[in-house]
Enzyme design. Structure first.
Site, PDB file in Angstrom:
ATOM      1  N   LYS A  57      35.076 -38.853 106.235  1.00 34.61           N
ATOM      2  CA  LYS A  57      35.797 -38.332 105.024  1.00 34.61           C
ATOM      3  C   LYS A  57      34.548 -37.529 103.979  1.00 34.61           C
ATOM      4  O   LYS A  57      33.617 -37.780 104.558  1.00 34.61           O
ATOM      5  CB  LYS A  57      36.219 -39.569 104.259  1.00 34.61           C
ATOM      6  CG  LYS A  57      35.251 -40.490 103.624  1.00 34.61           C
ATOM      7  CD  LYS A  57      35.891 -41.696 103.315  1.00 34.61           C
ATOM      8  CE  LYS A  57      34.676 -42.635 102.656  1.00 34.61           C
ATOM      9  NZ  LYS A  57      35.077 -44.200 102.770  1.00 34.61           N
ATOM     10  N   TYR A  84       8.145 -29.002  81.970  1.00 33.70           N
ATOM     11  CA  TYR A  84       8.782 -29.246  80.662  1.00 33.70           C
ATOM     12  C   TYR A  84       8.453 -30.587  80.304  1.00 33.70           C
ATOM     13  O   TYR A  84       8.111 -31.597  80.700  1.00 33.70           O
ATOM     14  CB  TYR A  84      10.205 -29.459  81.048  1.00 33.70           C
ATOM     15  CG  TYR A  84      11.137 -28.170  81.128  1.00 33.70           C
ATOM     16  CD1 TYR A  84      10.921 -27.138  80.141  1.00 33.70           C
ATOM     17  CD2 TYR A  84      11.457 -27.760  82.168  1.00 33.70           C
ATOM     18  CE1 TYR A  84      11.733 -25.909  80.389  1.00 33.70           C
ATOM     19  CE2 TYR A  84      12.399 -26.641  82.476  1.00 33.70           C
ATOM     20  CZ  TYR A  84      12.035 -25.621  81.730  1.00 33.70           C
ATOM     21  OH  TYR A  84      12.848 -24.476  81.732  1.00 33.70           O
TER      22      TYR A  84
HETATM   23  C1  LIG Z   1      34.578 -45.009 103.991  1.00 28.69           C
HETATM   24  C2  LIG Z   1      35.291 -45.893 104.666  1.00 28.69           C
HETATM   25  C3  LIG Z   1      34.841 -46.613 105.755  1.00 28.69           C
HETATM   26  C4  LIG Z   1      33.329 -46.630 106.109  1.00 28.69           C
HETATM   27  O1  LIG Z   1      32.668 -47.486 105.414  1.00 28.69           O
HETATM   28  P1  LIG Z   1      30.995 -47.294 105.689  1.00 28.69           P
HETATM   29  O2  LIG Z   1      30.436 -48.346 104.555  1.00 28.69           O
HETATM   30  O3  LIG Z   1      30.276 -45.956 105.238  1.00 28.69           O
HETATM   31  O4  LIG Z   1      30.678 -47.693 106.774  1.00 28.69           O
HETATM   32  C5  LIG Z   1      35.657 -47.301 106.556  1.00 28.69           C
HETATM   33  N1  LIG Z   1      36.960 -47.782 106.227  1.00 28.69           N
HETATM   34  C6  LIG Z   1      37.453 -47.139 105.115  1.00 28.69           C
HETATM   35  C7  LIG Z   1      38.872 -47.290 104.771  1.00 28.69           C
HETATM   36  C8  LIG Z   1      36.582 -46.418 104.252  1.00 28.69           C
HETATM   37  O5  LIG Z   1      37.199 -45.776 103.112  1.00 28.69           O
END
Ligand SMILES: *Cc1c(COP(=O)(O)O)cnc(C)c1O
Length: 370
Positions: A34, A267
């Site tokens: 994602k 800065y």
């Molecule tokens: C992002 C996500 C994962 C992966 O999680 P990690 O902690 O990055 O391994 C798994 N399942 C869902 C539903 C997620 O949103």
């Protein structure tokens, strides 16, 4: 033309190494890519994973899933944020995308949209049960009703039952994780009475590494693919210690010059040279997502060696102490993360920024799009 001087590459040998490490438990995986593969670039990541034998991928939005399908990925794609708009719902059938379905409004909308027609192929879905995250999902008490609703509609196919763990990476939360897994098992039992084929998926990276017995049929690792150790700082840290940083980000050195003892730098004159020094100016700053106030000890790698950040990080420039590193020229790369020699690791940068590795790659990865 780009507004950022940064260059981002992915070390795919490291990705394959991480995938192999995650597969060591013997559990099939659905890599989670994602948010543009946590900033690493959706399309290339999907191609490498596909060649590595991955046939399920999880993304966030339906739009990301469509991109992936148009890019040629022919496996199963689950959109973890669900079908939000009418356009999303229509795309499910056109592009064979599996939406996460976590509440009644969207379940009804999908059911209504596909009530007639499309009978050649039912619309697959991933039903989400909330077992303790408190974010998305039907509560356990609703699972019987959801199952009944689905069984009355042959055009809807619950291919997956998912839940997400809240604290598999958190010290002292083992009991809560096991309670979530138990609730999930009950939800699975209810659904399997009617849909014996449903694939159960519980575990994220932390769960797969620390509690592989709880992940169900399909694990959903995210951060571990990219080299972040979700068990960092816990008693199980060693289980993720072999993961390797995938993202490499570098930027050219813009200037190399001496700074005399007693001179100040940058800065606010926050840095006072304690001795005669050699300074390099690296072409990255907070506009590129490089934190303005990093912890003392924050460094980059120049010619394979560590160079401490000195003075304030500016909008597009950061100064480095390269005293003792010989032969550095403008145009040479300064590595913010990854690269040759004493490379900065993902977890190390996350610690300097007092955050989690997920945020580091998402932020730095935006430079790819700038
Ligand atoms: C992002 C996500 C994962 C992966 O999680 P990690 O902690 O990055 O391994 C798994 N399942 C869902 C539903 C997620 O949103």
């Amino acid at each position: 033309m780009s507004v950022s001087l940064c260059q981002i590459r992915n070390n795919y040998a490291h990705l394959r190494h991480n995938v192999a490490l995650l597969r060591a438990s013997g559990k099939p995986i659905m890599p989670i890519i994602k948010a543009d593969a946590y900033g690493h670039g959706l399309q290339n990541f999907a191609e490498v994973l596909r060649r590595d034998g991955v046939d399920h991928l999880g993304v966030g939005t339906v739009a990301e899933a469509v991109l992936l399908r148009r890019g040629g990925f022919d496996g199963v794609i689950v959109a973890l944020l669900g079908a939000v708009s009418d356009e999303d719902i229509l795309a499910l059938h056109t592009y064979s995308i599996v939406p996460l379905v976590h509440e009644w409004t969207s379940l009804n909308r999908i059911a209504d949209t596909y009530a007639s027609g499309h009978k050649d192929k039912p619309v697959s879905m991933a039903i989400k049960c909330d077992t303790g995250m408190g974010r998305l999902g039907f509560p356990l008490e609703e699972m019987a009703r959801v199952t009944e609703f689905l069984s009355a509609r042959p055009q809807l196919n619950p291919e997956f039952l998912l839940s997400h763990l809240a604290a598999a990476d958190t010290r002292g939360e083992e009991d809560f994780t096991r309670k979530q897994a138990e609730t999930f098992r009950e939800a699975g039992t209810i659904m399997r009475r009617t849909f014996p084929e449903v694939t159960l998926s519980l575990g994220n990276s932390a769960c797969l590494l620390a509690f592989p017995e709880l992940v169900g049929d399909l694990a959903r690792p995210g951060i571990a693919l990219y080299g972040g150790n979700p068990l960092h700082g816990t008693s199980r840290e060693i289980l993720g210690a072999g993961l390797e940083t995938v993202m490499e980000i570098s930027t050219p050195v813009l200037s190399v010059h001496p700074l005399k003892a007693g001179q100040t730098l940058g800065y606010g004159r926050t840095f006072l040279a304690p001795r005669d020094m050699l300074v390099a100016v690296a072409g990255i700053g907070y506009a590129d997502g490089y934190r303005r106030g990093p912890a003392p000890g924050t460094a980059m790698t120049v010619h394979g060696r560590r160079a401490l950040v000195v003075g304030r990080v500016a909008m597009q420039m950061t100064c480095l102490d390269i005293t003792g590193i010989t032969g550095v020229q403008p145009g040479d790369p300064a590595f913010i993360m990854g690269g040759e020699g004493q490379a900065v690791g993902l977890q190390e940068l996350a610690d300097w920024w007092e955050t989690i590795p997920h945020e580091v790659t998402c932020i730095l990865g935006k430079n790819r799009l700038l």
